[in-house]
Design a protein around this motif. Structure first.
Motif, PDB file in Angstrom:
ATOM      1  N   ALA A 104       0.826  -1.204   0.000  1.00 19.82           N
ATOM      2  CA  ALA A 104       0.000   0.000   0.000  1.00 19.82           C
ATOM      3  C   ALA A 104       0.864   1.260   0.000  1.00 19.82           C
ATOM      4  O   ALA A 104       0.580   2.220  -0.719  1.00 19.82           O
ATOM      5  N   TYR A 105       1.934   1.263   0.794  1.00 19.15           N
ATOM      6  CA  TYR A 105       2.836   2.416   0.806  1.00 19.15           C
ATOM      7  C   TYR A 105       3.497   2.601  -0.553  1.00 19.15           C
ATOM      8  O   TYR A 105       3.670   3.735  -1.032  1.00 19.15           O
ATOM      9  N   ALA A 106       3.880   1.490  -1.176  1.00 20.10           N
ATOM     10  CA  ALA A 106       4.489   1.574  -2.513  1.00 20.10           C
ATOM     11  C   ALA A 106       3.498   2.178  -3.513  1.00 20.10           C
ATOM     12  O   ALA A 106       3.882   2.980  -4.377  1.00 20.10           O
ATOM     13  N   MET A 107       2.233   1.817  -3.384  1.00 17.92           N
ATOM     14  CA  MET A 107       1.208   2.363  -4.267  1.00 17.92           C
ATOM     15  C   MET A 107       1.040   3.863  -4.036  1.00 17.92           C
ATOM     16  O   MET A 107       0.886   4.639  -4.984  1.00 17.92           O
ATOM     17  N   MET A 108       1.087   4.299  -2.756  1.00 15.52           N
ATOM     18  CA  MET A 108       0.973   5.720  -2.453  1.00 15.52           C
ATOM     19  C   MET A 108       2.157   6.497  -3.024  1.00 15.52           C
ATOM     20  O   MET A 108       2.002   7.620  -3.536  1.00 15.52           O
ATOM     21  N   ASP A 109       3.338   5.923  -2.932  1.00 15.07           N
ATOM     22  CA  ASP A 109       4.519   6.594  -3.481  1.00 15.07           C
ATOM     23  C   ASP A 109       4.413   6.735  -4.998  1.00 15.07           C
ATOM     24  O   ASP A 109       4.785   7.764  -5.565  1.00 15.07           O
ATOM     25  N   GLU A 110       3.901   5.709  -5.656  1.00 17.89           N
ATOM     26  CA  GLU A 110       3.711   5.777  -7.099  1.00 17.89           C
ATOM     27  C   GLU A 110       2.658   6.830  -7.448  1.00 17.89           C
ATOM     28  O   GLU A 110       2.804   7.569  -8.433  1.00 17.89           O
ATOM     29  N   ARG A 111       1.610   6.908  -6.646  1.00 17.74           N
ATOM     30  CA  ARG A 111       0.580   7.919  -6.874  1.00 17.74           C
ATOM     31  C   ARG A 111       1.173   9.318  -6.731  1.00 17.74           C
ATOM     32  O   ARG A 111       0.850  10.215  -7.518  1.00 17.74           O
ATOM     33  N   ALA A 112       2.033   9.514  -5.737  1.00 18.71           N
ATOM     34  CA  ALA A 112       2.656  10.823  -5.554  1.00 18.71           C
ATOM     35  C   ALA A 112       3.519  11.202  -6.747  1.00 18.71           C
ATOM     36  O   ALA A 112       3.570  12.370  -7.155  1.00 18.71           O
ATOM     37  N   ARG A 113       4.197  10.218  -7.329  1.00 22.04           N
ATOM     38  CA  ARG A 113       5.077  10.502  -8.465  1.00 22.04           C
ATOM     39  C   ARG A 113       4.302  10.771  -9.749  1.00 22.04           C
ATOM     40  O   ARG A 113       4.643  11.673 -10.513  1.00 22.04           O
ATOM     41  N   ASN A 114       3.261  10.006  -9.985  1.00 23.74           N
ATOM     42  CA  ASN A 114       2.619  10.040 -11.298  1.00 23.74           C
ATOM     43  C   ASN A 114       1.119  10.318 -11.279  1.00 23.74           C
ATOM     44  O   ASN A 114       0.499  10.392 -12.344  1.00 23.74           O
ATOM     45  N   GLY A 115       0.531  10.450 -10.102  1.00 27.51           N
ATOM     46  CA  GLY A 115      -0.902  10.673 -10.018  1.00 27.51           C
ATOM     47  C   GLY A 115      -1.253  12.139  -9.850  1.00 27.51           C
ATOM     48  O   GLY A 115      -0.408  13.033  -9.937  1.00 27.51           O
ATOM     49  N   VAL A 116      -2.532  12.401  -9.599  1.00 26.37           N
ATOM     50  CA  VAL A 116      -3.014  13.766  -9.362  1.00 26.37           C
ATOM     51  C   VAL A 116      -3.870  13.766  -8.099  1.00 26.37           C
ATOM     52  O   VAL A 116      -4.436  12.739  -7.710  1.00 26.37           O
ATOM     53  N   PRO A 117      -3.974  14.910  -7.433  1.00 27.30           N
ATOM     54  CA  PRO A 117      -4.831  14.994  -6.244  1.00 27.30           C
ATOM     55  C   PRO A 117      -6.289  14.687  -6.574  1.00 27.30           C
ATOM     56  O   PRO A 117      -6.731  14.854  -7.715  1.00 27.30           O
ATOM     57  N   TYR A 118      -7.022  14.244  -5.543  1.00 20.37           N
ATOM     58  CA  TYR A 118      -8.461  14.031  -5.666  1.00 20.37           C
ATOM     59  C   TYR A 118      -9.146  15.237  -5.028  1.00 20.37           C
ATOM     60  O   TYR A 118      -9.176  15.369  -3.802  1.00 20.37           O
ATOM     61  N   ALA A 119      -9.649  16.136  -5.860  1.00 19.10           N
ATOM     62  CA  ALA A 119     -10.180  17.401  -5.370  1.00 19.10           C
ATOM     63  C   ALA A 119     -11.680  17.511  -5.597  1.00 19.10           C
ATOM     64  O   ALA A 119     -12.218  16.956  -6.554  1.00 19.10           O
ATOM     65  N   PHE A 120     -12.342  18.225  -4.698  1.00 15.63           N
ATOM     66  CA  PHE A 120     -13.780  18.479  -4.819  1.00 15.63           C
ATOM     67  C   PHE A 120     -14.072  19.813  -4.145  1.00 15.63           C
ATOM     68  O   PHE A 120     -13.172  20.447  -3.574  1.00 15.63           O
ATOM     69  N   VAL A 121     -15.324  20.264  -4.203  1.00 10.07           N
ATOM     70  CA  VAL A 121     -15.678  21.564  -3.646  1.00 10.07           C
ATOM     71  C   VAL A 121     -16.631  21.402  -2.464  1.00 10.07           C
ATOM     72  O   VAL A 121     -17.325  20.401  -2.323  1.00 10.07           O
ATOM     73  N   LYS A 122     -16.636  22.434  -1.629  1.00  7.79           N
ATOM     74  CA  LYS A 122     -17.511  22.475  -0.451  1.00  7.79           C
ATOM     75  C   LYS A 122     -18.153  23.856  -0.420  1.00  7.79           C
ATOM     76  O   LYS A 122     -17.518  24.856  -0.791  1.00  7.79           O
TER      77      LYS A 122
END
Length: 309
Positions: A104-122
């Protein structure tokens, strides 16, 4: 209600300071942030004593009523990794608990390198003050806390780079993204996914404050301690260093989608220790205290939604 500067045990109304008569509310301050911040800093080197008001004599409301509020979810490594490690799929089914956590940590590190934030509005109408009530809506079974670092934007930005993103920040504030967990997903429309209106936009579901610390006083937004206490017991205790996407990356991403305006707030995600983790949700009478390094402490009491006649 007025915009003020807080120093020690006294406050100064900004509109009464020399050269600052136009700034009667904090949104006006942030709309002219570069000028206002410099002028306030200059005046407060030798603040006029006749304008000082004892802090004990004023009631601190929410320090800002923003036009736009953005939030990012699933943004702390330990929090997301622990949740992910509890889930099994064909790949992880044969792994030990420690192996699932490592994966799971390895997946999070990969997300940080190549992913994008999950954003929404309030909705801005969810904002409440740092010492007000959290109103628990009738029919909600799982109202939860999410203490977060709030970022206040100080100038209009669109498509700003990560390298320059922090130049758009006016200040930082304590925020608590209260959420109704049992209303996040629509049982009748699972294919559509999350329902942020029902789960996060209720009245009082975004306590802000007690104050906004100008960015010049926050040396590193990725080196702040976030701590939430429920009835005196620590439930969340984490460093902002654990963010998957740091503040600059979040500003870069959100500004690639929309124009950020002065006074906008970005709630940057919540660390491990939500009520979901403990299976203990907010109840009437609960006292919720949220502290972030250098940004003060908010203290709120939960009440049941009043019965309508």
């Amino acid at each position: 209600m007025f915009a003020c500067v807080i120093r020690g045990e006294h406050v100064w109304e900004i509109a009464r300071l020399p050269g600052l008569a136009a700034f009667r509310d904090t949104l006006a301050v942030f709309e002219a942030w570069d000028y206002a911040d410099g002028q306030i800093a200059a005046v407060m080197q030798d603040p006029p004593p006749d304008c000082a008001i004892p802090l004990a004599d004023v009631r601190l409301e929410a320090p800002l009523r923003p036009r736009q509020i953005f939030c990012t979810g699933a943004n702390y490594r330990r929090h997301v990794a622990e949740l992910t490690a509890k889930q099994t799929d064909p790949v992880t089914a044969g792994m030990s608990s420690d192996e699932r956590v490592a994966a799971a940590y390895a997946m999070m590190d990969e997300r940080a390198r190549n992913g994008v934030p999950y954003a929404f509005v309030k909705l801005p109408s969810a904002v409440t003050g740092p010492y007000d009530h959290i109103v628990l809506p009738a029919g909600v079974e799982e109202p939860d806390w999410e203490l977060e670092l709030g970022v206040v934007i100080g100038r209009p930005v669109r498509r700003i780079s990560r390298e320059n993103a922090l130049s758009a920040v006016a200040g930082y504030v304590v925020a608590n993204d209260i959420s109704s967990r049992d209303r996040i997903y629509r049982a009748d429309m699972k294919v559509i996914g999350t329902d942020w209106l029902a789960s996060k936009c209720q009245e009082s579901f975004l306590p802000l404050g007690p104050f906004i610390a100008p960015a010049r006083f926050v040396v590193d937004p990725q080196d702040l301690r976030i701590e939430l206490k429920l009835n005196g017991q620590t439930m969340q205790d984490e460093s902002t260093a654990d963010m998957i996407f740091d503040v600059a990356r979040q500003i870069e991403y959100i500004s690639s989608l929309v124009r950020l305006l002065p006074g906008d707030i970005i709630c940057t995600g919540s660390p491990a220790g939500n009520g979901t983790h403990y299976q203990r949700f907010l109840r009437p009478g609960d006292v919720v205290e949220g502290t972030i390094t250098g940004l003060g402490t908010q203290r709120l009491t939960c009440i049941a939604e009043p019965v309508q006649p």
